[in-house]
Design an enzyme around this catalytic site. Structure first.
Site, short mmCIF file in Angstrom:
data_model
loop_
_atom_site.label_atom_id
_atom_site.label_comp_id
_atom_site.label_asym_id
_atom_site.label_seq_id
_atom_site.Cartn_x
_atom_site.Cartn_y
_atom_site.Cartn_z
N GLU A 1 22.61 27.19 -20.98
CA GLU A 1 23.94 26.90 -21.57
C GLU A 1 25.00 26.52 -20.54
O GLU A 1 26.14 27.00 -20.62
CB GLU A 1 24.41 28.10 -22.42
CG GLU A 1 23.43 28.48 -23.51
CD GLU A 1 23.81 29.77 -24.26
OE1 GLU A 1 24.87 30.35 -23.97
OE2 GLU A 1 23.03 30.19 -25.13
N GLU B 1 14.41 28.99 -29.37
CA GLU B 1 15.08 30.13 -30.02
C GLU B 1 15.27 29.85 -31.52
O GLU B 1 16.32 30.13 -32.09
CB GLU B 1 16.45 30.41 -29.36
CG GLU B 1 16.37 30.62 -27.87
CD GLU B 1 17.67 31.05 -27.21
OE1 GLU B 1 18.62 31.44 -27.93
OE2 GLU B 1 17.74 30.99 -25.98
O1 9MR Z 1 19.68 38.05 -29.18
C1 9MR Z 1 20.40 38.35 -28.01
C2 9MR Z 1 21.34 39.53 -28.21
O2 9MR Z 1 20.59 40.71 -28.46
C3 9MR Z 1 22.22 39.72 -26.99
O3 9MR Z 1 23.18 40.74 -27.26
C4 9MR Z 1 22.93 38.42 -26.63
C5 9MR Z 1 23.72 38.55 -25.33
O4 9MR Z 1 22.87 38.72 -24.22
O5 9MR Z 1 21.98 37.38 -26.45
C6 9MR Z 1 21.21 37.12 -27.60
O6 9MR Z 1 20.31 36.06 -27.31
C7 9MR Z 1 20.92 34.81 -27.02
C8 9MR Z 1 20.09 34.12 -25.98
O7 9MR Z 1 19.92 34.94 -24.85
C9 9MR Z 1 20.70 32.78 -25.57
N1 9MR Z 1 20.93 31.95 -26.73
C10 9MR Z 1 21.64 32.55 -27.84
C11 9MR Z 1 20.95 33.86 -28.24
C12 9MR Z 1 21.60 34.48 -29.48
O8 9MR Z 1 22.93 34.82 -29.18
#
Ligand code: 9MR
Length: 356
Positions: free
Chosen positions: A161, A267
């Site tokens: 990102e 994802e």
């Molecule tokens: O699903 C993840 C959530 O449990 C965490 O709190 C969050 C912050 O680290 O990240 C979520 O996963 C994200 C991923 O790492 C990057 N793309 C978006 C995902 C959903 O927010």
């Protein structure tokens, strides 16, 4: 009541789709399930982002992961805040657990992620130092983590990102402000030095938003590739919704493949309540529209060159453990398995899409 109803629907769908078993050739129960699983029928790796606590403590979750997937991504366990909580301390326990689990069950591990603006530990957000000191933080983190799992983690989201939400430029972050825009290229070089065999991905969301973000991502990775930076693939997160038109998903996937880099739908989930309706019911009509989106995305991915297919990974396993309901505080049912870990209509449409 809602949970009970979807449980019944789950049972019905599950039952209707059971394969007939020849009486004279009874097979062990484990194999009957495995024969019709995603991991066995998909011609490319099919994975999920997993939560280590659930993997350890909820047998239905663990069994489903073992039966259905041949690739896993840690939902959180490899993120810098968890794996590198202090400058000189690494906490490998959960990541090691996942890598061991994957090896035991013949699964690929996709590493997520090495450099991201979010999920930074306090020792980084409060760090004071010149750009050489920041460079050292980034390089040491990348190389320590990649070296530990050299030969065991097949691929990494090296940078996650880095573009802003709309794709108008690079996102403001501590990495950008302390290291300058070429931190992205250097992150790939450091990862490649640590494990020359690992496949390295740029991962981002919004390829399906429209041309601006899609082109920004394609331009970024093409620029790296043309400079011979060791990048091997594009991860497109694809957190999408059941009413987005098919041509947006199609353009995302085909434009990524046109770069000649590998493509990972990294994802995937398909929200059905993007307007945050607290009273939404998951009707059969919504389920079938969602299943159709899953079919279209999986079939479009299936149809790109097989050498470019890194795989499809859903973000979480079932509607019981999706990040979406917590983050947006709304009911939603975005995954191919329901709250009781039963296969949904979406699941069967994916099987059909990848196994024409
Ligand atoms: O699903 C993840 C959530 O449990 C965490 O709190 C969050 C912050 O680290 O990240 C979520 O996963 C994200 C991923 O790492 C990057 N793309 C978006 C995902 C959903 O927010």
């Amino acid at each position: 009541m809602k949970i009970f109803t979807s449980f019944i629907i789950g049972l019905l769908v599950f039952d209707c789709n059971k394969q007939p078993i020849a009486d004279n050739n009874p097979e062990p129960e484990e194999e009957q399930t495995a024969d019709t699983s995603l991991r066995n029928l998909s011609p490319f790796p099919f994975g999920a982002a997993v939560n280590i606590n659930l993997l350890k403590n909820r047998p239905a979750y663990r069994n489903l992961v073992i039966e259905e997937f041949n690739s896993v991504t840690a939902e959180n366990a490899m993120k810098i805040r968890f794996i590198h909580p202090q400058q000189n301390t690494y906490d490998w326990a959960d990541a090691d657990y996942l890598v061991d689990f994957a090896e035991e069950h013949d699964m690929r591990v996709h590493g997520h992620n090495l450099v991201w603006h979010q999920n930074l530990p306090d020792w980084i957000t409060s760090f004071q130092g010149d750009s050489a000191a920041w460079e050292n933080i980034m390089k040491t983190h990348i190389q320590t983590v990649v070296t530990r799992y050299k030969g065991r983690v097949a691929s990494w989201d090296v940078v996650n990102e880095a573009l802003d939400n709309d794709g108008h430029g690079l996102r403001e972050s501590l990495w950008l402000s302390n290291l300058g825009p070429d931190y992205i290229a250097r992150a790939f070089e450091y990862a490649h030095e640590a494990d020359p065999d690992a496949l390295l991905f740029y991962n981002d969301y919004g390829n399906e938003f429209g041309p601006t973000k899609r082109n920004a991502i394609v331009d970024l990775v093409t620029g790296l590739k043309n400079r011979n930076i060791p990048i091997h693939g594009i991860g497109m997160q694809m957190h999408t919704r059941f009413n987005r038109e098919d041509n947006f998903h199609e353009a995302a996937i085909t434009s990524a493949a046109a770069t000649g880099l590998m493509v990972h739908i990294s994802e995937l989930d398909i929200a059905v309540n993007p307007n945050n309706d607290p009273n939404l019911t998951y009707t059969p009509a919504i389920q079938s529209q969602q299943a159709q989106k899953y079919f279209h995305i999986a079939r479009t991915f299936h149809n790109i060159a097989d050498t470019l297919r890194h795989g499809i990974t859903t973000w979480n396993v079932s509607d019981a453990d999706t990040w979406i309901t917590g983050r947006y505080e709304r009911p939603d049912w975005p995954l191919p398995f329901d709250e009781n870990y039963q296969r949904k209509t979406a699941y069967y449409r994916i099987l059909e899409a990848v196994n024409p």
